[in-house]
Scaffold this motif. Sequence first.
Motif, PDB file in Angstrom:
ATOM      1  N   ALA A  89       0.840  -1.201   0.000  1.00 47.14           N
ATOM      2  CA  ALA A  89       0.000   0.000   0.000  1.00 47.14           C
ATOM      3  C   ALA A  89       0.872   1.247   0.000  1.00 47.14           C
ATOM      4  N   LYS A  90       0.627   2.139  -0.963  1.00 43.42           N
ATOM      5  CA  LYS A  90       1.314   3.433  -0.974  1.00 43.42           C
ATOM      6  C   LYS A  90       0.453   4.509  -0.321  1.00 43.42           C
ATOM      7  N   GLY A  91      -0.834   4.176  -0.095  1.00 41.55           N
ATOM      8  CA  GLY A  91      -1.732   5.123   0.546  1.00 41.55           C
ATOM      9  C   GLY A  91      -2.983   5.366  -0.266  1.00 41.55           C
ATOM     10  N   VAL A  92      -3.648   6.483   0.008  1.00 40.10           N
ATOM     11  CA  VAL A  92      -4.859   6.880  -0.700  1.00 40.10           C
ATOM     12  C   VAL A  92      -4.503   8.021  -1.648  1.00 40.10           C
ATOM     13  N   SER A  93      -4.737   7.805  -2.930  1.00 45.16           N
ATOM     14  CA  SER A  93      -4.457   8.827  -3.934  1.00 45.16           C
ATOM     15  C   SER A  93      -5.699   9.656  -4.203  1.00 45.16           C
ATOM     16  N   CYS A  94      -5.478  10.856  -4.746  1.00 47.61           N
ATOM     17  CA  CYS A  94      -6.580  11.753  -5.091  1.00 47.61           C
ATOM     18  C   CYS A  94      -6.316  12.388  -6.450  1.00 47.61           C
ATOM     19  N   TYR A  95      -7.351  12.382  -7.289  1.00 48.44           N
ATOM     20  CA  TYR A  95      -7.325  13.040  -8.596  1.00 48.44           C
ATOM     21  C   TYR A  95      -8.542  13.947  -8.682  1.00 48.44           C
ATOM     22  N   PRO A 111      -0.856   8.997   3.019  1.00 49.38           N
ATOM     23  CA  PRO A 111       0.218   8.082   2.616  1.00 49.38           C
ATOM     24  C   PRO A 111       0.415   6.951   3.615  1.00 49.38           C
ATOM     25  N   SER A 112       0.921   5.829   3.105  1.00 57.09           N
ATOM     26  CA  SER A 112       1.397   4.792   4.016  1.00 57.09           C
ATOM     27  C   SER A 112       2.662   5.307   4.688  1.00 57.09           C
ATOM     28  N   VAL A 113       2.975   4.712   5.838  1.00 50.06           N
ATOM     29  CA  VAL A 113       4.089   5.213   6.650  1.00 50.06           C
ATOM     30  C   VAL A 113       5.029   4.046   6.946  1.00 50.06           C
ATOM     31  N   PRO A 114       6.123   3.913   6.176  1.00 46.81           N
ATOM     32  CA  PRO A 114       7.018   2.769   6.350  1.00 46.81           C
ATOM     33  C   PRO A 114       7.653   2.694   7.734  1.00 46.81           C
ATOM     34  N   ASP A 120      -1.355   0.403  11.312  1.00 45.15           N
ATOM     35  CA  ASP A 120      -2.430   0.410  10.305  1.00 45.15           C
ATOM     36  C   ASP A 120      -1.941   0.898   8.953  1.00 45.15           C
ATOM     37  N   LEU A 121      -1.007   1.851   8.953  1.00 43.45           N
ATOM     38  CA  LEU A 121      -0.615   2.529   7.730  1.00 43.45           C
ATOM     39  C   LEU A 121       0.722   2.046   7.171  1.00 43.45           C
ATOM     40  N   HIS A 122       1.235   0.962   7.686  1.00 36.64           N
ATOM     41  CA  HIS A 122       2.469   0.419   7.138  1.00 36.64           C
ATOM     42  C   HIS A 122       2.199  -0.126   5.730  1.00 36.64           C
ATOM     43  N   PRO A 123       3.140   0.010   4.788  1.00 35.16           N
ATOM     44  CA  PRO A 123       2.905  -0.470   3.413  1.00 35.16           C
ATOM     45  C   PRO A 123       2.526  -1.942   3.309  1.00 35.16           C
ATOM     46  N   SER A 124       2.929  -2.737   4.282  1.00 32.22           N
ATOM     47  CA  SER A 124       2.607  -4.168   4.247  1.00 32.22           C
ATOM     48  C   SER A 124       1.152  -4.449   4.595  1.00 32.22           C
ATOM     49  N   GLN A 125       0.447  -3.444   5.142  1.00 37.19           N
ATOM     50  CA  GLN A 125      -0.924  -3.640   5.604  1.00 37.19           C
ATOM     51  C   GLN A 125      -1.930  -3.348   4.476  1.00 37.19           C
TER      52      GLN A 125
END
Length: 342
Positions: A89-95, A111-114, A120-125
């Motif tokens: 997961a890189k996070g939530v994108s917005c366009y 963003p995910s937080v490495p 909860d926000l780690h890229p592996s989750q």
Amino acid sequence: MGNNRKLRLLGLGVFAVCMLWSCTKRQAAMTTEIVSDELWKDVDGQLINAHGGGILHYKGRYYWYGECKGDSTYRLERVKSWECWRADAKGVSCYSSADLVHWKFEGIVLPSVPQDSLPDLHPSQIMERPKVLYNEKTGKFVLWLHIDSPDYEKGMAGVAVADKPTGPFVYRGSFKPNGFDCRDQTLFKDTDGRAYHICATDWNETLLVSLLTDDYTGTTGVYKRILVHEKREAPAVFKRKGKYYLLSSGCTGWDPNEASYAVADSLLGTWVAQGNPCSGPNAKKTFYAQSTFVLQLEGEDRYIALFDRWNKKNLIHSTYIWLPVSFEKEKLVITWKKRMML
């Protein structure tokens, strides 16, 4: 005199060609055609990475929030019950867009937080199915998403809040709505300003509709379990002429299945299944796609059903299928169209 006339004609010809080129260029820029099942690019030519998403209309622009997936897909081998393909997961994108065709990348708004204390926000989750509502009372934009462990055992909902539609969103944490596990999820704001969270629960056996608090950041304890033991996920809810419609998929992991929809007179009322709304080639496989959102065009009695066609072994290259919603009397119909004019 003859030479002057020729020069004038030549000048008029050049002017006409320039005008034609200018009009053609302007028409190309104003094209409002959606072409499904292709890799879409933003106005800067970069791949649109907004899967499992939803759209918010605010002050004349549409904001599309979605899962920003990493560029490497792998299978979590320790999960044996299904093919658990994953991308970090890189996070939530917005366009953002004024016409639903030309999209500007506004950034990764959550963003995910490495390297952070928030697991909860780690890229592996899992950071899936983001949806955003605007709360007129608080002036805040509220984002909900499915938060989970890589093996999908955790089953939580996460909430974040921002002052602008383009973020940044500040993460508030995760919890189980009304004490129930949460997986595929969506949001819906009714015409009276009340908001609802709808998610797959009971390990995808049932759907749960929860009334949200006035600030949209929590649940109130008022809820209804619907389509009990029907095994539905990927919910998408909209309202038309006083009736509520819920589009969903079956539960077959990343593989396609037959869509179904249900109708109710109240979000917390009795939902009645109506069968598959899809029409055209591969309708029984939902066009090899899965529902994520139904968008009502602002100020119109027109709706677009949004789907993801998952590429389970290369998730970042999953494509988008956006199709027109129509009604035959009261029956919901979603017809396959490779190209759709707005």
